[in-house]
Write an enzyme that holds these catalytic residues in place. Structure first.
Site, PDB file in Angstrom:
ATOM      1  N   GLN A 123      -1.731 -13.147  -1.669  1.00 49.79           N
ATOM      2  CA  GLN A 123      -0.756 -12.300  -0.993  1.00 49.79           C
ATOM      3  C   GLN A 123      -1.081 -12.072   0.477  1.00 49.79           C
ATOM      4  O   GLN A 123      -0.227 -11.586   1.233  1.00 49.79           O
ATOM      5  CB  GLN A 123      -0.635 -10.957  -1.709  1.00 49.79           C
ATOM      6  CG  GLN A 123      -1.857 -10.052  -1.558  1.00 49.79           C
ATOM      7  CD  GLN A 123      -1.759  -8.804  -2.407  1.00 49.79           C
ATOM      8  OE1 GLN A 123      -1.796  -8.869  -3.637  1.00 49.79           O
ATOM      9  NE2 GLN A 123      -1.629  -7.650  -1.759  1.00 49.79           N
ATOM     10  N   CYS A 133       1.683  -7.067  -3.750  1.00 59.89           N
ATOM     11  CA  CYS A 133       1.152  -7.353  -5.087  1.00 59.89           C
ATOM     12  C   CYS A 133       2.227  -7.250  -6.159  1.00 59.89           C
ATOM     13  O   CYS A 133       2.241  -8.025  -7.115  1.00 59.89           O
ATOM     14  CB  CYS A 133       0.001  -6.405  -5.400  1.00 59.89           C
ATOM     15  SG  CYS A 133       0.443  -4.644  -5.264  1.00 59.89           S
TER      16      CYS A 133
END
Length: 340
Positions: A135, A141
């Protein structure tokens, strides 16, 4: 004379308070910077080095205690070594948990009847799970957790494992309540996919770890869809176990705000300071199992959890989290999966 003594005392105090680094660690610091591609401005490097040394000492102490049987997991220096824990939580953990009413609610999980649950499950072995993703410095997330769950359900239905676009969710799901790199919820991502009529593939809509772009979804690249989502009863690990065993990978939220999580390396992660309510990170439960020969030994049971911090973190991007130990870190507090 009094002024001189005051100035001298201030100088001595300043000297002892001034930050210093350990020259013996110079080569280790240089190697770590090189390995992780770190480059700093001249004024930044000094305090980043200090943070790194403090984290290194914490890791070494924890691992010493692990060797004495005080912990069930080890820590290791990784790409987050130059970040203090507060900065780490602000940058990396983007799950926006609310103890009050959620904007969207999924259907209730119906426990399967007459099903004997296996003692261990690993959906990676069945082709349900894409490789570990990264990420970057973006609190997205929630998007990676959501795509992971939908990738598994899409494979279950079609037999084809397709990597789905997190950037599509980051750029386009604001109307459902998500905030791009500033956080979001997996259920809101599932709702967007339902509202939008699908989500693009990773290949057609690649991830850039930024949230300042227009929504670029194109229906011709639609790679998967959902018809809603299921919310598993909060706090019930057995219900989560039933879902993982019978459905596939499940989106879960956890308290990942501790230094021990930041530097997790191997073993079963059990953190006594973890909260089961204050959740800040979205991940994916892809299975469960146990160490040793006794599947009922609670201290040896674990969840297999896929993270989105690249393979450089944890055990090649994964963590084993304590299972059936009073919902440690809240792994069963906000679990859900999409319907396909």
């Amino acid at each position: 004379m009094k002024v001189y003594l005051c100035l001298l005392a201030l100088a001595v105090e300043t000297c002892f308070a001034a930050p210093s680094v350990d020259p013996a660690l110079d080569s280790h610091w240089d190697a770590w910077k090189s390995w992780h591609g770190k480059n700093y401005a001249e004024k930044e490097e000094g305090w980043r080095r200090m943070i790194w040394e403090k984290n290194l000492k914490m890791i070494e102490l924890h691992n010493l205690e692990h060797s004495m049987g005080k912990h069930s997991f080890t820590l290791g220096m990784n790409q987050f070594g130059d970040m203090n824990n507060e900065e780490f939580r602000q940058v990396m953990n983007g799950y926006k948990h609310s103890k009050t009413a959620k904007k969207y609610r999924g259907s209730e999980f119906l426990q399967p009847n007459f099903v004997e649950l296996p003692k261990s499950v690993d959906w990676r072995e069945k082709g349900y799970v894409t490789p570990v993703k990264n990420q970057g410095h973006c609190g997205s997330c929630w998007a990676f957790s959501a795509t992971g769950a939908l990738e598994g359900q899409h494979f279950r239905k079609t037999g084809k494992l397709v990597s789905l676009s997190e950037q599509n969710l980051v750029d386009c799901s604001q109307a459902e309540g998500n905030e791009g790199c500033n956080g979001g919820l997996m259920d809101q991502a599932f709702q967007y996919i339902l509202d939008n009529g699908g989500i693009d593939s990773e290949d057609s809509y690649p991830y850039i770890a930024k949230d300042d772009e227009d929504c670029l979804y194109k229906s011709e690249f639609n790679a998967a869809n959902d018809t809603g989502f299921i919310d598993i009863e909060p706090g019930r690990e057995h219900a989560l176990m039933e879902a993982v065993a019978t459905v596939g990978p499940v989106s879960v939220a956890i308290d990942a705000g501790h230094s021990t999580f930041q530097f997790y390396k191997s073993g079963i992660y059990y953190e006594p300071e973890c909260s089961s309510e204050d959740l800040d990170h979205g991940v994916l439960a892809v299975g469960y199992g146990f160490e040793g020969t006794d599947p009922e030994n609670k201290k040896k049971k674990y969840w297999i959890v896929k993270n989105s911090w690249s393979e450089a973190w944890g055990d090649k991007g994964y963590i084993l989290m304590a299972k059936d130990r009073e919902n440690n870190c809240g792994i069963a507090t906000a679990a859900s999966y999409p319907l396909v």
